[in-house]
Design an enzyme around this catalytic site. Structure first.
Site, mmCIF file in Angstrom:
data_model
loop_
_atom_site.group_PDB
_atom_site.id
_atom_site.type_symbol
_atom_site.label_atom_id
_atom_site.label_comp_id
_atom_site.label_asym_id
_atom_site.label_seq_id
_atom_site.Cartn_x
_atom_site.Cartn_y
_atom_site.Cartn_z
ATOM 1 N N ASP A 28 28.455 43.183 41.264
ATOM 2 C CA ASP A 28 28.986 41.766 40.904
ATOM 3 C C ASP A 28 27.626 41.077 40.739
ATOM 4 O O ASP A 28 26.489 41.396 41.031
ATOM 5 C CB ASP A 28 29.661 41.225 42.109
ATOM 6 C CG ASP A 28 30.773 40.204 41.911
ATOM 7 O OD1 ASP A 28 30.110 39.127 41.188
ATOM 8 O OD2 ASP A 28 31.827 40.101 42.018
ATOM 9 N N ASP A 36 25.314 42.915 36.285
ATOM 10 C CA ASP A 36 25.985 42.143 35.327
ATOM 11 C C ASP A 36 26.791 43.153 34.318
ATOM 12 O O ASP A 36 25.974 43.743 33.480
ATOM 13 C CB ASP A 36 24.659 41.492 34.695
ATOM 14 C CG ASP A 36 25.369 40.529 33.302
ATOM 15 O OD1 ASP A 36 26.320 40.842 33.116
ATOM 16 O OD2 ASP A 36 24.563 39.942 32.877
ATOM 17 N N VAL A 37 27.781 43.063 34.322
ATOM 18 C CA VAL A 37 28.689 43.934 33.397
ATOM 19 C C VAL A 37 28.362 44.126 31.938
ATOM 20 O O VAL A 37 28.685 45.057 31.576
ATOM 21 C CB VAL A 37 30.323 44.020 33.735
ATOM 22 C CG1 VAL A 37 30.591 44.308 35.182
ATOM 23 C CG2 VAL A 37 30.561 42.520 33.515
ATOM 24 N N TYR A 74 39.423 34.214 26.121
ATOM 25 C CA TYR A 74 39.798 34.895 27.340
ATOM 26 C C TYR A 74 40.980 35.892 26.715
ATOM 27 O O TYR A 74 40.917 37.003 27.028
ATOM 28 C CB TYR A 74 40.323 34.028 28.421
ATOM 29 C CG TYR A 74 40.820 34.765 29.504
ATOM 30 C CD1 TYR A 74 39.919 35.236 30.412
ATOM 31 C CD2 TYR A 74 42.026 34.870 29.801
ATOM 32 C CE1 TYR A 74 40.175 35.983 31.670
ATOM 33 C CE2 TYR A 74 42.536 35.246 31.250
ATOM 34 C CZ TYR A 74 41.806 35.934 32.151
ATOM 35 O OH TYR A 74 42.309 36.616 33.112
HETATM 36 P P1 NAP Z 1 37.371 35.824 40.812
HETATM 37 O O1 NAP Z 1 37.584 35.565 42.359
HETATM 38 O O2 NAP Z 1 36.726 34.949 40.000
HETATM 39 O O3 NAP Z 1 36.521 37.379 40.582
HETATM 40 C C1 NAP Z 1 35.501 37.762 39.637
HETATM 41 C C2 NAP Z 1 34.476 38.128 39.794
HETATM 42 O O4 NAP Z 1 33.488 38.669 38.906
HETATM 43 C C3 NAP Z 1 33.438 36.953 40.876
HETATM 44 O O5 NAP Z 1 32.791 37.552 41.748
HETATM 45 C C4 NAP Z 1 32.531 36.814 39.411
HETATM 46 O O6 NAP Z 1 31.334 36.116 39.893
HETATM 47 C C5 NAP Z 1 32.217 38.165 38.835
HETATM 48 N N1 NAP Z 1 31.564 38.051 37.683
HETATM 49 C C6 NAP Z 1 31.517 37.263 36.783
HETATM 50 N N2 NAP Z 1 30.681 37.552 35.719
HETATM 51 C C7 NAP Z 1 30.324 38.737 35.925
HETATM 52 C C8 NAP Z 1 29.349 39.665 35.337
HETATM 53 N N3 NAP Z 1 28.781 39.266 34.223
HETATM 54 N N4 NAP Z 1 29.037 40.754 35.992
HETATM 55 C C9 NAP Z 1 29.669 41.296 37.223
HETATM 56 N N5 NAP Z 1 30.586 40.453 37.939
HETATM 57 C C10 NAP Z 1 30.682 39.087 37.224
HETATM 58 O O7 NAP Z 1 38.275 36.372 39.775
HETATM 59 P P2 NAP Z 1 39.736 37.079 40.130
HETATM 60 O O8 NAP Z 1 40.791 36.200 40.032
HETATM 61 O O9 NAP Z 1 39.776 37.993 41.269
HETATM 62 O O10 NAP Z 1 39.907 37.996 38.960
HETATM 63 C C11 NAP Z 1 39.617 39.260 38.807
HETATM 64 C C12 NAP Z 1 40.065 39.755 37.425
HETATM 65 O O11 NAP Z 1 41.618 39.737 37.299
HETATM 66 C C13 NAP Z 1 39.526 39.249 36.305
HETATM 67 O O12 NAP Z 1 39.135 40.174 35.366
HETATM 68 C C14 NAP Z 1 40.552 38.143 36.009
HETATM 69 O O13 NAP Z 1 40.549 37.886 34.459
HETATM 70 C C15 NAP Z 1 41.730 39.027 36.152
HETATM 71 N N6 NAP Z 1 43.086 38.198 36.202
HETATM 72 C C16 NAP Z 1 42.925 37.332 37.183
HETATM 73 C C17 NAP Z 1 44.151 36.483 37.350
HETATM 74 C C18 NAP Z 1 44.348 35.439 38.424
HETATM 75 O O14 NAP Z 1 45.250 34.509 38.256
HETATM 76 N N7 NAP Z 1 43.388 35.339 39.424
HETATM 77 C C19 NAP Z 1 45.230 36.681 36.581
HETATM 78 C C20 NAP Z 1 44.942 37.597 35.512
HETATM 79 C C21 NAP Z 1 43.825 38.571 35.210
HETATM 80 P P3 NAP Z 1 31.385 34.371 39.395
HETATM 81 O O15 NAP Z 1 32.239 33.930 40.634
HETATM 82 O O16 NAP Z 1 29.755 34.061 39.977
HETATM 83 O O17 NAP Z 1 31.685 34.158 38.048
#
Ligand code: NAP
Length: 268
Positions: free
Chosen positions: A45, A68-69, A160
């Site tokens: 992460d 960084d992915v 997105y």
């Molecule tokens: P989250 O809590 O924001 O977790 C995402 C993590 O990815 C954060 O720690 C973020 O860091 C990190 N990240 C950002 N850019 C990155 C990079 N370049 N390399 C490595 N890590 C990076 O979000 P979440 O809700 O758990 O989401 C997880 C996944 O589920 C995502 O792919 C999201 O699109 C998907 N999703 C979520 C929802 C929802 O309602 N929550 C719905 C549909 C799909 P930062 O915080 O510093 O950016």
């Protein structure tokens, strides 16, 4: 922190979970559950403080590495660290993601490029990075987190939504390329999940709890989902319980994509 080593056991699994540091995130819930079921986990992460705190808590079975992915060099370093500590990788959960608001017309190109680099190219690079190690291990399971935004058009989330649709395509492509290496690849499409991304800010989280989602969409099951509910689906896909599943989409959205809930009264 260990569950029954029976059905769904992940003993012997070495998993990489991207985006697994975020407190209350889907990735973190997944990393915790995989460890609880017996896996060794490497979380990658950009949230280094949160990731290091998680490692301090679960250190015997979980390590954190900055990743960084969207960086191929970061993926190479991460793979060195995983193989050195736990051996070949047998599972990858690509959970890292960002969501930036904007329509196709209003999104600055720099924002678009960033979303595509992380949400789309990051998934593609992850598969490239782990596939050789999984092949050496005799197989594995890759789970790519897309979104319901990857199944419909999502107003004001243009880049997105495009990236999340692409994740489903990458999954199918990888599934067909890697099946003969014993590597399964599937996509999970969450709906509204109670994380920082799913409901940024107290007001929006409360609104989602009251069953009013983004864009006024309502959830037939009448509630927002929990990260742990998504984690259980991911764990199923990682485990041998899903041994004949590959190239498939798994929706977890409380019925959101099924359409608006019909009013019982209207059915006479
Ligand atoms: P989250 O809590 O924001 O977790 C995402 C993590 O990815 C954060 O720690 C973020 O860091 C990190 N990240 C950002 N850019 C990155 C990079 N370049 N390399 C490595 N890590 C990076 O979000 P979440 O809700 O758990 O989401 C997880 C996944 O589920 C995502 O792919 C999201 O699109 C998907 N999703 C979520 C929802 C929802 O309602 N929550 C719905 C549909 C799909 P930062 O915080 O510093 O950016």
């Amino acid at each position: 922190m260990t569950e029954d080593a029976g059905v769904g056991s992940l003993k012997g699994t070495v998993a990489v979970v991207t985006g697994g540091a975020s407190p209350h995130g889907i990735g973190r819930a997944t990393a915790r559950l995989l460890v609880a079921r017996g896996a060794h986990v490497v979380v990658g992460d950009v949230q280094d403080d949160a990731g290091q705190a998680l490692e301090a808590e679960l250190g015997h079975s979980l390590i954190y590495r900055h990743l960084d992915v969207s960086s191929e060099a970061d993926w190479a370093s991460l793979m060195d660290a995983v193989i050195d500590r736990f051996g070949n990788v047998t599972a990858l959960v690509s959970c890292a993601g960002i969501a930036l608001d904007g329509t196709i017309e209003s999104t600055p190109m720099a924002d678009h490029d960033r979303v595509i680099a992380i949400d789309q190219t990051g998934v593609w690079l992850g598969i490239r990075a782990v596939a050789p190690s999984m092949r050496s291990a005799g197989g594995g399971s890759i789970v790519n987190i897309s979104s319901v935004a990857g199944a419909v058009g999502q107003p004001c989330l243009g880049s997105y939504s495009a990236a999340k649709w692409a994740v489903r395509g990458i999954t199918r492509q990888a599934a067909s390329e890697l099946a003969d290496s014993g590597i399964r690849v599937n996509t999970v499409l969450p709906g509204f999940i109670d994380t920082m991304m799913g409901g940024q800010g107290a007001d929006q989280r409360e609104s989602l709890r009251l069953n009013k989602g983004h864009s006024g969409a309502t959830v037939p099951m009448g509630r927002i989902g929990e990260p742990e509910e998504v984690a259980r689906l991911v764990a199923f896909l990682v485990s041998a319980e899903s041994s004949y599943c590959t190239g498939a989409d798994f929706v977890i959205d409380g019925g959101l994509l099924a359409g608006p809930l019909a009013e019982a009264a209207d059915w006479g």
